[in-house]
Write an enzyme that holds these catalytic residues in place. Structure first.
Site, mmCIF file in Angstrom:
data_model
loop_
_atom_site.group_PDB
_atom_site.id
_atom_site.type_symbol
_atom_site.label_atom_id
_atom_site.label_comp_id
_atom_site.label_asym_id
_atom_site.label_seq_id
_atom_site.Cartn_x
_atom_site.Cartn_y
_atom_site.Cartn_z
ATOM 1 N N ARG A 245 11.485 -6.462 5.511
ATOM 2 C CA ARG A 245 11.382 -5.039 5.609
ATOM 3 C C ARG A 245 11.750 -4.651 7.263
ATOM 4 O O ARG A 245 12.533 -3.732 7.317
ATOM 5 C CB ARG A 245 9.685 -4.444 5.583
ATOM 6 C CG ARG A 245 9.693 -2.920 5.823
ATOM 7 C CD ARG A 245 8.277 -2.374 5.323
ATOM 8 N NE ARG A 245 7.294 -3.004 6.340
ATOM 9 C CZ ARG A 245 5.962 -2.693 6.160
ATOM 10 N NH1 ARG A 245 5.616 -2.129 5.211
ATOM 11 N NH2 ARG A 245 5.208 -3.052 7.034
ATOM 12 N N ARG B 199 11.633 -1.795 11.641
ATOM 13 C CA ARG B 199 10.339 -1.437 11.954
ATOM 14 C C ARG B 199 9.946 -2.572 13.014
ATOM 15 O O ARG B 199 10.043 -3.641 12.613
ATOM 16 C CB ARG B 199 9.530 -1.400 10.724
ATOM 17 C CG ARG B 199 8.195 -0.427 11.179
ATOM 18 C CD ARG B 199 7.394 -0.285 9.797
ATOM 19 N NE ARG B 199 6.250 -0.753 9.989
ATOM 20 C CZ ARG B 199 5.078 -1.004 9.460
ATOM 21 N NH1 ARG B 199 5.026 -0.329 8.229
ATOM 22 N NH2 ARG B 199 3.967 -1.286 9.668
ATOM 23 N N ARG C 169 -9.803 0.135 8.569
ATOM 24 C CA ARG C 169 -9.489 -0.867 8.755
ATOM 25 C C ARG C 169 -10.479 -1.939 9.464
ATOM 26 O O ARG C 169 -10.223 -3.074 9.702
ATOM 27 C CB ARG C 169 -8.087 -1.054 9.679
ATOM 28 C CG ARG C 169 -6.828 -1.234 9.009
ATOM 29 C CD ARG C 169 -5.521 -1.207 10.046
ATOM 30 N NE ARG C 169 -4.486 -1.774 9.662
ATOM 31 C CZ ARG C 169 -3.423 -1.059 9.084
ATOM 32 N NH1 ARG C 169 -3.645 0.346 8.734
ATOM 33 N NH2 ARG C 169 -2.449 -1.732 8.584
ATOM 34 N N LYS D 296 0.891 -1.498 0.271
ATOM 35 C CA LYS D 296 0.077 -0.103 -0.202
ATOM 36 C C LYS D 296 0.705 1.209 0.098
ATOM 37 O O LYS D 296 0.433 2.058 -0.596
ATOM 38 C CB LYS D 296 -0.832 0.103 1.217
ATOM 39 C CG LYS D 296 -1.855 -1.067 1.320
ATOM 40 C CD LYS D 296 -3.007 -0.905 2.434
ATOM 41 C CE LYS D 296 -2.328 -1.157 3.916
ATOM 42 N NZ LYS D 296 -1.995 -2.630 4.176
ATOM 43 N N ARG E 48 -0.624 -9.616 13.362
ATOM 44 C CA ARG E 48 -1.167 -8.569 12.396
ATOM 45 C C ARG E 48 -2.079 -9.086 11.285
ATOM 46 O O ARG E 48 -2.899 -8.724 10.763
ATOM 47 C CB ARG E 48 -0.365 -7.879 12.001
ATOM 48 C CG ARG E 48 0.315 -6.756 12.621
ATOM 49 C CD ARG E 48 1.688 -6.257 12.760
ATOM 50 N NE ARG E 48 1.510 -5.663 11.340
ATOM 51 C CZ ARG E 48 2.937 -5.407 10.349
ATOM 52 N NH1 ARG E 48 4.042 -5.796 10.883
ATOM 53 N NH2 ARG E 48 2.785 -4.468 9.500
HETATM 54 P P1 ATP Z 1 1.611 -1.601 4.409
HETATM 55 O O1 ATP Z 1 0.749 -2.310 3.358
HETATM 56 O O2 ATP Z 1 2.182 -0.324 4.163
HETATM 57 O O3 ATP Z 1 2.975 -2.798 4.621
HETATM 58 P P2 ATP Z 1 1.044 -2.154 6.901
HETATM 59 O O4 ATP Z 1 -0.491 -2.881 7.332
HETATM 60 O O5 ATP Z 1 2.255 -3.022 7.322
HETATM 61 O O6 ATP Z 1 1.059 -1.608 5.780
HETATM 62 P P3 ATP Z 1 0.687 0.248 8.705
HETATM 63 O O7 ATP Z 1 -0.551 0.597 7.620
HETATM 64 O O8 ATP Z 1 1.705 1.333 8.544
HETATM 65 O O9 ATP Z 1 1.247 -1.084 8.313
HETATM 66 O O10 ATP Z 1 0.153 0.080 10.069
HETATM 67 C C1 ATP Z 1 1.124 -0.140 11.154
HETATM 68 C C2 ATP Z 1 0.072 -0.384 12.584
HETATM 69 O O11 ATP Z 1 -0.628 0.880 12.750
HETATM 70 C C3 ATP Z 1 -0.985 -1.383 12.445
HETATM 71 O O12 ATP Z 1 -0.741 -2.803 12.708
HETATM 72 C C4 ATP Z 1 -2.048 -0.981 13.525
HETATM 73 O O13 ATP Z 1 -1.522 -1.376 14.835
HETATM 74 C C5 ATP Z 1 -1.749 0.853 13.455
HETATM 75 N N1 ATP Z 1 -2.927 1.181 12.679
HETATM 76 C C6 ATP Z 1 -2.707 1.972 11.523
HETATM 77 N N2 ATP Z 1 -3.982 2.304 10.703
HETATM 78 C C7 ATP Z 1 -4.715 1.839 11.608
HETATM 79 C C8 ATP Z 1 -6.234 2.086 11.634
HETATM 80 N N3 ATP Z 1 -6.889 2.623 10.465
HETATM 81 N N4 ATP Z 1 -6.998 1.655 12.725
HETATM 82 C C9 ATP Z 1 -6.252 0.872 13.656
HETATM 83 N N5 ATP Z 1 -4.966 0.826 13.819
HETATM 84 C C10 ATP Z 1 -4.345 1.258 12.876
#
Ligand code: ATP
Length: 189
Positions: free
Chosen positions: A128, A134, A89, A14, A145
């Site tokens: 990553r 991270r 989410r 994303k 997750r």
């Molecule tokens: P990518 O597809 O870029 O790899 P990702 O899902 O690995 O994305 P981020 O979107 O950066 O990671 O989110 C990291 C963390 O931040 C999530 O695991 C969650 O704990 C929190 N978070 C981010 N957005 C939300 C949201 N909309 N609602 C609740 N928690 C969130």
């Protein structure tokens, strides 16, 4: 305004694809993950709260997330549009986003669902974590997750299908190929 939701499991790309969309279409980027990581880095109260959830692979509570989103969105008034990365989410967040946009005379233009097989997600996220350090990109937290993604986030696929905004994107392939599919979908709008 173009209001694009970029959707997918953790590690689906994303963030990477958002950067390209922002560059090509001149949109503003709202990455809720980036917003939260900046709060953590700055040691704010919000950051302290968020860290507990993130390090444990859990979602930040909806009410808090929805407030943050609205205030960031309103800072981008009169722009060409916004790309929502990492939000919504949960179903509650999707409903809140719809309501918030409606109150401002707008709507989601399209939801792009980047689909990537689970073993590939795991490989990408571990890599990553090794490269960027991270904290939530370690095997144990990634597994949590992914469970959270399947139980709380994946139901949004049907929600956006019902809302008539859903667009499937094959998230496996070259970055250029995936971006070309995304552009084709956006250009049809
Ligand atoms: P990518 O597809 O870029 O790899 P990702 O899902 O690995 O994305 P981020 O979107 O950066 O990671 O989110 C990291 C963390 O931040 C999530 O695991 C969650 O704990 C929190 N978070 C981010 N957005 C939300 C949201 N909309 N609602 C609740 N928690 C969130």
């Amino acid at each position: 305004m173009l209001n694009i939701v970029i959707f997918g499991a953790p590690g689906s790309g994303k963030g990477t694809q958002s950067a390209r969309i922002v560059e090509k279409y001149g949109l503003n980027h709202i990455s809720t993950g980036d917003v939260l990581r900046a709060e953590i880095k700055n040691g704010t109260e919000l950051g302290k709260t968020a860290k507990g959830y993130i390090d444990n692979g859990q979602l930040i509570p909806d009410a808090l997330m929805i407030d943050i989103l609205a205030s960031v969105f309103d800072s981008f008034k009169d722009s060409k549009g916004v790309i929502f990365d990492g939000f919504p989410r949960t179903i509650a967040q999707a409903e809140a986003l719809k309501k918030m946009l409606k109150e401002r005379g707008q709507e989601v233009s399209i939801m792009l669902d980047l689909e990537v097989p689970e073993d590939e997600l795991m490989t990408r996220l571990i890599k990553r974590g090794q490269e960027s350090g991270r904290a939530d990109d370690n095997e144990e937290t990634i597994k949590k997750r992914l469970v959270v993604y399947h139980s709380q986030t994946a139901p949004l696929i049907d929600w956006y299908k019902n809302d008539g905004k859903y667009c499937h994107i094959q998230g496996l392939g070259t970055m250029e190929g995936i971006f070309a599919d995304i552009c084709a979908a956006i250009d049809k709008l």
